[in-house]
Design a protein around this motif. Structure first.
Motif, PDB file in Angstrom:
ATOM      1  N   ARG A  85      27.725 -33.090  34.552  1.00 13.81           N
ATOM      2  CA  ARG A  85      29.183 -33.124  34.607  1.00 13.81           C
ATOM      3  C   ARG A  85      29.619 -31.657  33.760  1.00 13.81           C
ATOM      4  NH1 ARG A  85      28.637 -38.783  33.999  1.00 13.81           N
ATOM      5  NH2 ARG A  85      28.978 -40.056  35.794  1.00 13.81           N
ATOM      6  N   ASN A  86      28.788 -31.604  32.636  1.00 13.31           N
ATOM      7  CA  ASN A  86      29.253 -30.774  31.711  1.00 13.31           C
ATOM      8  C   ASN A  86      28.865 -29.262  32.477  1.00 13.31           C
ATOM      9  OD1 ASN A  86      29.774 -32.330  29.802  1.00 13.31           O
ATOM     10  ND2 ASN A  86      27.884 -32.528  28.626  1.00 13.31           N
ATOM     11  N   LEU A  87      27.995 -29.007  33.374  1.00 14.13           N
ATOM     12  CA  LEU A  87      27.729 -27.821  33.937  1.00 14.13           C
ATOM     13  C   LEU A  87      28.914 -27.553  35.231  1.00 14.13           C
ATOM     14  CD1 LEU A  87      23.995 -27.864  34.480  1.00 14.13           C
ATOM     15  CD2 LEU A  87      25.157 -26.365  32.844  1.00 14.13           C
ATOM     16  N   ASP A  88      29.629 -28.280  35.261  1.00 16.26           N
ATOM     17  CA  ASP A  88      30.641 -28.496  36.480  1.00 16.26           C
ATOM     18  C   ASP A  88      31.525 -26.957  36.234  1.00 16.26           C
ATOM     19  OD1 ASP A  88      32.542 -28.423  38.586  1.00 16.26           O
ATOM     20  OD2 ASP A  88      33.508 -30.447  37.912  1.00 16.26           O
ATOM     21  N   ARG A 121      22.439 -39.781  31.010  1.00 11.36           N
ATOM     22  CA  ARG A 121      22.461 -38.507  30.071  1.00 11.36           C
ATOM     23  C   ARG A 121      22.135 -37.530  31.118  1.00 11.36           C
ATOM     24  NH1 ARG A 121      18.689 -39.368  24.849  1.00 11.36           N
ATOM     25  NH2 ARG A 121      20.059 -41.082  23.920  1.00 11.36           N
ATOM     26  N   VAL A 122      21.539 -37.557  32.199  1.00 13.91           N
ATOM     27  CA  VAL A 122      21.224 -36.326  33.064  1.00 13.91           C
ATOM     28  C   VAL A 122      22.636 -36.209  33.882  1.00 13.91           C
ATOM     29  CG1 VAL A 122      20.084 -35.787  35.353  1.00 13.91           C
ATOM     30  CG2 VAL A 122      18.502 -36.785  33.370  1.00 13.91           C
ATOM     31  N   PHE A 123      23.286 -37.361  34.385  1.00 12.94           N
ATOM     32  CA  PHE A 123      24.451 -37.079  34.916  1.00 12.94           C
ATOM     33  C   PHE A 123      25.634 -36.436  34.008  1.00 12.94           C
ATOM     34  CE2 PHE A 123      23.455 -40.877  38.211  1.00 12.94           C
ATOM     35  CZ  PHE A 123      22.556 -40.086  38.845  1.00 12.94           C
ATOM     36  N   GLN A 124      25.645 -36.776  32.664  1.00 13.42           N
ATOM     37  CA  GLN A 124      26.432 -36.259  31.854  1.00 13.42           C
ATOM     38  C   GLN A 124      26.141 -34.730  31.782  1.00 13.42           C
ATOM     39  OE1 GLN A 124      29.057 -37.715  30.766  1.00 13.42           O
ATOM     40  NE2 GLN A 124      29.691 -35.720  29.718  1.00 13.42           N
ATOM     41  N   ARG A 125      25.231 -34.504  31.792  1.00 14.01           N
ATOM     42  CA  ARG A 125      24.924 -32.867  31.444  1.00 14.01           C
ATOM     43  C   ARG A 125      25.347 -32.265  32.852  1.00 14.01           C
ATOM     44  NH1 ARG A 125      18.639 -33.047  28.842  1.00 14.01           N
ATOM     45  NH2 ARG A 125      19.430 -33.732  26.709  1.00 14.01           N
TER      46      ARG A 125
END
Length: 386
Positions: free
Chosen positions: A9-12, A3-7
């Motif tokens: 990625r969303n901040l990219d 979930r942390v990695f996904q968040r």
């Protein structure tokens, strides 16, 4: 953890495009080449400005008290012999120094400006056996020499053992020396003969003065100056029947040590006098200056501005003595100059602005060119079908 990695990625903020959708063009490559050259040029220009030191100047009130002022000078008089040229200094505090000899060197020069001889000022006359004693007799064996001051003695124990000492005693009394040949000390030292031998010569005098840090003046004149009936006169005016030509050239005049960027307005100045006698005056405003270089080394010095005036020896103006006078006064404002680089953060901000700006502008230009090419291509294809 996923979930942390996904968040993240969303901040990219830089979404990636598949290479299958890339379209490279000749115009895009040309724009990229030109923008890269412009970017490098601006980068090195900004780097040069960052490495170059700038001087920041401020004006503040001078709150310093006391101290001394160093005056460095190098002046040439083409028509005044070294044997008669003297340097005097005085200030508003009442301190006076007549016929200054320490820290001064004189060069005898001929009519063509060639050096004839160089001597440290202050050298006394030759030692002559059996000079005239104060009591009138000649110096005997094992007898201590005590020359007469020829009426200028203050006490009975005063002695004048050289021509300069007699002239100084006369000056203190306010007397002029009309005939040095009648003075035993001057006669045995060959004072008049020395003056005659140097006729037609000039003098280059250089050195420095340490004076109080108050308003005052220093001047070069032929002979010792003294006051008679509240008038400043000269003890050698009676010797020269034709007067003195005070034409001069200032090779150097500085108040304090040299520092980068200083401009001394009188360096190289010269003035030629047509008629004999006269007083040339320089009125100088000295501005205290503190200069700090990029390494933090501080130089305490001065700058100055100047105006000048010539006063001729006209009838009815007996106080216009021949000479070159420098009247100086101190400014209450002090200048502080400091060398420094622009900050590294400022440099990096400018670099980022250059890179970002070039990329943005080149991207806009490339977009216009690309869409223009596509529009032209579509029109050509529609023309073929029609």
């Amino acid at each position: 953890m996923d979930r942390v990695f996904q968040r993240l990625r969303n901040l990219d903020a830089y979404p990636k495009i598949n290479e299958d959708f890339y379209s490279r063009t000749f115009s895009g490559g040309l724009i990229t080449l030109i923008s890269s050259i412009v970017m490098l040029f601006l980068f090195f220009s900004e780097l040069r400005l960052y490495l170059h030191t700038v001087t920041e100047t401020k004006l503040v009130v001078d709150t310093s008290r006391g101290g001394t002022l160093r005056i460095n000078f190098d002046v040439t008089f083409p028509a005044v012999p070294c044997s008669v040229l003297t340097l005097d200094a005085m200030d508003i505090s009442g301190e006076q120094h007549h016929d200054i000899k320490h820290d001064i060197v004189k060069k005898r020069i001929d009519a063509h400006g060639n050096v004839v001889a160089v001597r440290q000022d202050g050298i006394g006359g030759p030692q002559i056996e059996k000079p005239l004693q104060r009591h009138g007799g000649r110096l005997e064996h094992n007898e201590k020499y005590c020359g007469s001051c020829y009426g200028a003695e203050v006490t009975d124990d005063d002695c004048c053992n050289s021509c300069d000492e007699v002239r100084e005693a006369y000056r203190k009394k306010g007397w002029g020396m009309t005939n040095p040949d009648l003075i035993d000390q001057c006669k045995r030292e060959g004072f008049v003969q020395k003056v005659k031998e140097e006729e037609g010569e000039g003098c280059n005098v250089y050195g420095f003065l340490e004076v109080n840090k108050v308003a005052g003046n220093f001047h070069f004149s032929p002979g010792k100056g003294f006051y008679q009936s509240n008038i400043h006169v000269n003890d050698l005016l009676a010797i020269s029947k034709e007067g003195y030509n005070i034409s001069h050239r200032i090779n150097k005049l500085a108040f304090g040590d040299h520092f980068p960027g200083v401009v001394n307005p009188l360096d190289g100045a010269q003035w030629f006098q047509d008629a004999p006698d006269g007083m040339y005056q320089y009125f100088i405003k000295v501005v205290p200056t503190i200069y700090t270089d990029i390494r933090g080394h501080t130089i305490q010095s001065n700058q100055f501005s100047v105006t000048e005036h010539f006063r001729s020896a006209e009838p009815g103006r007996p106080h216009s003595l021949p000479g070159v006078y420098f009247f100086y006064d101190l400014s209450p404002i002090k200048v502080t100059s400091k060398e420094e680089h622009s900050s590294f953060l400022h440099f990096m901000t400018n670099i980022c602005a250059i890179v970002g700006g070039i990329f943005t502008v080149s991207g806009i230009i490339d977009s216009f060119v690309y869409h223009g090419q596509r529009a032209i291509k579509k029109k050509m294809e529609l023309g073929k079908f029609s």
